[in-house]
Design a protein around this motif. Structure first.
Motif, mmCIF file in Angstrom:
data_model
loop_
_atom_site.group_PDB
_atom_site.id
_atom_site.type_symbol
_atom_site.label_atom_id
_atom_site.label_comp_id
_atom_site.label_asym_id
_atom_site.label_seq_id
_atom_site.Cartn_x
_atom_site.Cartn_y
_atom_site.Cartn_z
ATOM 1 N N PRO A 106 0.793 -1.227 0.000
ATOM 2 C CA PRO A 106 0.000 0.000 0.000
ATOM 3 C C PRO A 106 0.823 1.274 0.000
ATOM 4 N N GLU A 107 2.015 1.233 0.628
ATOM 5 C CA GLU A 107 2.757 2.491 0.775
ATOM 6 C C GLU A 107 3.219 3.034 -0.573
ATOM 7 N N SER A 108 3.263 2.222 -1.599
ATOM 8 C CA SER A 108 3.644 2.758 -2.914
ATOM 9 C C SER A 108 2.592 2.412 -3.965
ATOM 10 N N LEU A 109 1.346 2.372 -3.532
ATOM 11 C CA LEU A 109 0.225 2.128 -4.451
ATOM 12 C C LEU A 109 0.448 0.877 -5.300
ATOM 13 N N GLU B 226 -8.338 -1.127 -2.767
ATOM 14 C CA GLU B 226 -9.359 -0.190 -3.256
ATOM 15 C C GLU B 226 -8.700 0.993 -3.953
ATOM 16 N N ARG B 227 -7.495 1.360 -3.502
ATOM 17 C CA ARG B 227 -6.843 2.559 -4.035
ATOM 18 C C ARG B 227 -6.021 2.273 -5.288
ATOM 19 N N ALA B 228 -5.481 1.080 -5.372
ATOM 20 C CA ALA B 228 -4.629 0.795 -6.535
ATOM 21 C C ALA B 228 -4.586 -0.691 -6.836
ATOM 22 N N ALA C 169 -2.366 -1.442 -9.382
ATOM 23 C CA ALA C 169 -0.916 -1.209 -9.357
ATOM 24 C C ALA C 169 -0.646 0.082 -10.117
ATOM 25 N N ALA C 170 0.122 0.987 -9.477
ATOM 26 C CA ALA C 170 0.395 2.295 -10.099
ATOM 27 C C ALA C 170 1.614 2.240 -11.012
ATOM 28 N N GLY C 171 1.971 1.050 -11.459
ATOM 29 C CA GLY C 171 3.050 0.933 -12.438
ATOM 30 C C GLY C 171 4.222 0.148 -11.918
ATOM 31 N N ALA C 172 5.211 -0.023 -12.783
ATOM 32 C CA ALA C 172 6.481 -0.577 -12.322
ATOM 33 C C ALA C 172 7.058 0.404 -11.317
ATOM 34 N N ASP C 173 7.964 -0.103 -10.461
ATOM 35 C CA ASP C 173 8.489 0.733 -9.385
ATOM 36 C C ASP C 173 9.509 1.725 -9.955
ATOM 37 N N ILE C 174 9.140 2.996 -9.928
ATOM 38 C CA ILE C 174 9.966 4.020 -10.578
ATOM 39 C C ILE C 174 11.307 4.162 -9.865
ATOM 40 N N ALA C 175 11.298 4.075 -8.528
ATOM 41 C CA ALA C 175 12.562 4.220 -7.793
ATOM 42 C C ALA C 175 13.510 3.075 -8.146
ATOM 43 N N PRO D 98 14.933 -7.409 -16.043
ATOM 44 C CA PRO D 98 14.397 -7.396 -14.677
ATOM 45 C C PRO D 98 12.884 -7.549 -14.612
ATOM 46 N N PHE D 99 12.196 -7.357 -15.716
ATOM 47 C CA PHE D 99 10.735 -7.517 -15.707
ATOM 48 C C PHE D 99 10.314 -8.808 -16.404
ATOM 49 N N GLY D 100 11.309 -9.675 -16.676
ATOM 50 C CA GLY D 100 11.061 -10.860 -17.498
ATOM 51 C C GLY D 100 10.017 -11.806 -16.923
ATOM 52 N N GLY E 250 0.548 2.389 -16.227
ATOM 53 C CA GLY E 250 1.835 1.895 -16.707
ATOM 54 C C GLY E 250 1.868 0.377 -16.657
ATOM 55 N N GLY E 251 2.882 -0.149 -15.947
ATOM 56 C CA GLY E 251 2.997 -1.602 -15.814
ATOM 57 C C GLY E 251 1.753 -2.229 -15.187
ATOM 58 N N GLY E 252 1.018 -1.477 -14.375
ATOM 59 C CA GLY E 252 -0.219 -1.990 -13.774
ATOM 60 C C GLY E 252 -1.282 -2.228 -14.831
ATOM 61 N N PRO F 115 5.741 2.673 -22.724
ATOM 62 C CA PRO F 115 5.356 1.409 -22.091
ATOM 63 C C PRO F 115 6.362 0.317 -22.479
ATOM 64 N N GLY F 116 6.649 -0.585 -21.531
ATOM 65 C CA GLY F 116 7.708 -1.563 -21.801
ATOM 66 C C GLY F 116 7.299 -3.006 -21.590
ATOM 67 N N MET F 117 6.046 -3.224 -21.194
ATOM 68 C CA MET F 117 5.605 -4.613 -20.963
ATOM 69 C C MET F 117 4.356 -4.908 -21.770
ATOM 70 N N GLY F 118 4.313 -4.390 -22.979
ATOM 71 C CA GLY F 118 3.187 -4.716 -23.849
ATOM 72 C C GLY F 118 2.200 -3.576 -24.045
ATOM 73 N N ALA G 198 13.381 -0.682 -27.566
ATOM 74 C CA ALA G 198 13.192 0.773 -27.504
ATOM 75 C C ALA G 198 13.137 1.235 -26.050
ATOM 76 N N PHE G 199 12.457 0.437 -25.204
ATOM 77 C CA PHE G 199 12.357 0.779 -23.776
ATOM 78 C C PHE G 199 13.755 0.824 -23.173
ATOM 79 N N ALA G 200 14.577 -0.189 -23.467
ATOM 80 C CA ALA G 200 15.943 -0.245 -22.929
ATOM 81 C C ALA G 200 16.758 0.941 -23.418
ATOM 82 N N GLU H 218 10.914 13.387 -6.724
ATOM 83 C CA GLU H 218 11.082 14.666 -6.006
ATOM 84 C C GLU H 218 9.818 15.507 -6.080
ATOM 85 N N LYS H 219 8.765 14.971 -6.677
ATOM 86 C CA LYS H 219 7.461 15.630 -6.754
ATOM 87 C C LYS H 219 7.560 17.005 -7.409
ATOM 88 N N ARG H 220 8.191 17.051 -8.599
ATOM 89 C CA ARG H 220 8.286 18.298 -9.367
ATOM 90 C C ARG H 220 8.125 17.965 -10.841
HETATM 91 N N1 CO8 Z 1 6.671 3.576 -8.504
HETATM 92 C C1 CO8 Z 1 7.150 3.852 -7.273
HETATM 93 N N2 CO8 Z 1 6.460 4.504 -6.352
HETATM 94 C C2 CO8 Z 1 5.218 4.909 -6.685
HETATM 95 C C3 CO8 Z 1 4.653 4.661 -7.947
HETATM 96 C C4 CO8 Z 1 5.434 3.944 -8.885
HETATM 97 N N3 CO8 Z 1 4.976 3.621 -10.099
HETATM 98 N N4 CO8 Z 1 3.417 5.206 -7.962
HETATM 99 C C5 CO8 Z 1 3.217 5.760 -6.754
HETATM 100 N N5 CO8 Z 1 4.304 5.589 -5.985
HETATM 101 C C6 CO8 Z 1 4.506 6.024 -4.592
HETATM 102 C C7 CO8 Z 1 4.738 7.516 -4.528
HETATM 103 O O1 CO8 Z 1 6.092 7.807 -4.791
HETATM 104 C C8 CO8 Z 1 4.323 7.825 -3.110
HETATM 105 O O2 CO8 Z 1 5.359 7.446 -2.248
HETATM 106 P P1 CO8 Z 1 5.803 8.447 -1.038
HETATM 107 O O3 CO8 Z 1 4.575 8.513 -0.166
HETATM 108 O O4 CO8 Z 1 6.950 7.727 -0.425
HETATM 109 O O5 CO8 Z 1 6.112 9.763 -1.661
HETATM 110 C C9 CO8 Z 1 3.167 6.845 -2.869
HETATM 111 O O6 CO8 Z 1 3.304 5.827 -3.848
HETATM 112 C C10 CO8 Z 1 1.817 7.482 -3.043
HETATM 113 O O7 CO8 Z 1 1.799 8.118 -4.313
HETATM 114 P P2 CO8 Z 1 1.391 9.655 -4.502
HETATM 115 O O8 CO8 Z 1 1.749 10.459 -3.290
HETATM 116 O O9 CO8 Z 1 1.966 10.113 -5.824
HETATM 117 O O10 CO8 Z 1 -0.209 9.513 -4.587
HETATM 118 P P3 CO8 Z 1 -1.229 10.460 -5.347
HETATM 119 O O11 CO8 Z 1 -2.577 10.000 -4.906
HETATM 120 O O12 CO8 Z 1 -0.852 11.891 -5.194
HETATM 121 O O13 CO8 Z 1 -1.034 10.097 -6.913
HETATM 122 C C11 CO8 Z 1 -0.737 8.621 -8.787
HETATM 123 C C12 CO8 Z 1 -1.351 8.820 -7.377
HETATM 124 C C13 CO8 Z 1 -1.423 9.549 -9.784
HETATM 125 C C14 CO8 Z 1 -0.987 7.152 -9.176
HETATM 126 C C15 CO8 Z 1 0.774 8.917 -8.733
HETATM 127 O O14 CO8 Z 1 1.356 8.186 -7.658
HETATM 128 C C16 CO8 Z 1 1.513 8.556 -9.980
HETATM 129 O O15 CO8 Z 1 1.456 9.289 -10.960
HETATM 130 N N6 CO8 Z 1 2.258 7.416 -9.962
HETATM 131 C C17 CO8 Z 1 3.100 7.019 -11.042
HETATM 132 C C18 CO8 Z 1 2.298 6.447 -12.179
HETATM 133 C C19 CO8 Z 1 3.215 6.077 -13.308
HETATM 134 O O16 CO8 Z 1 3.880 6.914 -13.899
HETATM 135 N N7 CO8 Z 1 3.252 4.776 -13.631
HETATM 136 C C20 CO8 Z 1 4.075 4.277 -14.703
HETATM 137 C C21 CO8 Z 1 5.414 3.868 -14.173
HETATM 138 S S1 CO8 Z 1 6.531 3.376 -15.471
HETATM 139 C C22 CO8 Z 1 6.043 1.801 -15.848
HETATM 140 O O17 CO8 Z 1 5.150 1.254 -15.275
HETATM 141 C C23 CO8 Z 1 6.810 1.144 -16.948
HETATM 142 C C24 CO8 Z 1 6.474 -0.328 -16.989
HETATM 143 C C25 CO8 Z 1 7.266 -1.026 -18.022
HETATM 144 C C26 CO8 Z 1 8.415 -1.805 -17.509
HETATM 145 C C27 CO8 Z 1 8.865 -2.805 -18.500
HETATM 146 C C28 CO8 Z 1 10.331 -3.036 -18.484
HETATM 147 C C29 CO8 Z 1 10.839 -4.021 -19.506
#
Ligand code: CO8
Length: 258
Positions: free
Chosen positions: A23-26, A59-61, A63-69, A84-86, A108-110, A139-142, A230-232, A249-251
């Motif tokens: 939950p802490e990272s959606l 209820e909230r997510a 999955a909000a995507g692959a882990d950006i960090a 790493p996503f294999g 995204g990945g979700g 997008p990198g996983m389809g 292309a993703f790589a 950095e939220k900017r």
């Molecule tokens: N990765 C890591 N952390 C995340 C992600 C994520 N994708 N999404 C949310 N989080 C974290 C936030 O950093 C935050 O952490 P903290 O509290 O420590 O700051 C916590 O979850 C809560 O998020 P927010 O504070 O941002 O919550 P909001 O309600 O303000 O916003 C959003 C919700 C709109 C969902 C927002 O979090 C957001 O835009 N998230 C990112 C969405 C995104 O860009 N997803 C795509 C990621 S890239 C991807 O998925 C590529 C996949 C392909 C890989 C294939 C490789 C071969």
């Protein structure tokens, strides 16, 4: 060294349930989430007592995507050599039908993992999108390949090029979602749907899923290979590091277009 689990896995009758629980990272899909989901799905897949799998989140997510960090420091070479996503490619090939029960964000990945499933049930609170373009990648996983097959070129291009998010109802209208249900009903509807499938003859279910996959694939394999390259390659740009750093950095990102 094992930390807490990031998924819950349980069996209800002939249905295997996998719930992403980070939950802490959606429910961002890091390596551990991938490993746990893929292990659970392949274990269910090998069990003839299981006739359907449900993948869900909170209820909230979903999955909000692959882990950006986790992704930010990777190089293109890391992605090409280590894949790493294999594990997700393995998830996409399980024979047992998988129902994605999506509430909240599937981004995204979700969204891509939801599209690896056979049926997407969406709570009316769900939000879908491929926002990778905002991070300086694609997008990198389809997401460019499965989405276009689901919704057609112009809808897919609108989502992939602008990164805009769509509601559950818009997702259903464009063909990205099988059915929208009231949020309170999502898990019960997923259970009913999974149980209905699990009650059918397993060989016919396998055959039906395989036939649907064949129809969907065409040159999907080639498309996915191209997309992975292309993703790589984008991980060797300034803008990928900047886009992902700016998110953390939220900017707003300062892209250099290179
Ligand atoms: N990765 C890591 N952390 C995340 C992600 C994520 N994708 N999404 C949310 N989080 C974290 C936030 O950093 C935050 O952490 P903290 O509290 O420590 O700051 C916590 O979850 C809560 O998020 P927010 O504070 O941002 O919550 P909001 O309600 O303000 O916003 C959003 C919700 C709109 C969902 C927002 O979090 C957001 O835009 N998230 C990112 C969405 C995104 O860009 N997803 C795509 C990621 S890239 C991807 O998925 C590529 C996949 C392909 C890989 C294939 C490789 C071969």
């Amino acid at each position: 060294m094992t930390g807490p689990r990031l998924t819950r896995v349980e069996t209800q009758g002939r249905v295997g349930w996998i719930t992403i629980d980070r939950p802490e990272s959606l429910n961002a899909l890091n390596a551990q989430v991938m490993r746990e989901v893929v292990d659970a799905a392949t274990t269910f897949d090998a069990d003839p007592q299981i006739g359907a799998i449900v993948l869900t989140g909170s209820e909230r997510a979903f999955a909000a995507g692959a882990d950006i960090a986790e992704m930010e420091p990777l190089s293109g070479l890391d992605l090409m050599m280590d894949e790493p996503f294999g594990g997700w490619a393995r998830f996409a090939t399980v024979r047992t039908p998988v129902i994605a029960a999506v509430a909240g964000y599937a981004l995204g990945g979700g969204c891509e993992v939801a599209m690896m499933c056979d049926i997407i049930l969406a709570a009316d609170t769900a939000t879908f999108g491929q926002p990778e373009i905002n991070l300086g990648v694609i997008p990198g996983m389809g997401g460019t390949q499965r989405l276009i097959r689901a919704v057609g070129y112009y809808k897919a291009a609108d989502l992939v090029l602008t990164g805009r998010l769509v509601s559950a109802h818009e997702a259903e209208r464009i063909g990205l979602v099988s059915r929208v249900v009231p949020a309170d009903d999502l898990l019960a509807e997923a259970a009913r749907t999974a149980e209905a499938i699990a009650a059918k003859s397993l060989p016919s279910v396998y055959a039906a899923k395989q036939a649907l996959d064949v129809a969907m694939e065409g040159s999907l394999a080639e498309g996915l290979r191209w997309e992975a390259r292309a993703f790589a390659a984008l991980f060797d740009t300034h803008d990928q590091k900047e886009g992902m750093r700016a998110f953390r950095e939220k900017r707003a990102p300062a892209f250099r277009h290179g």
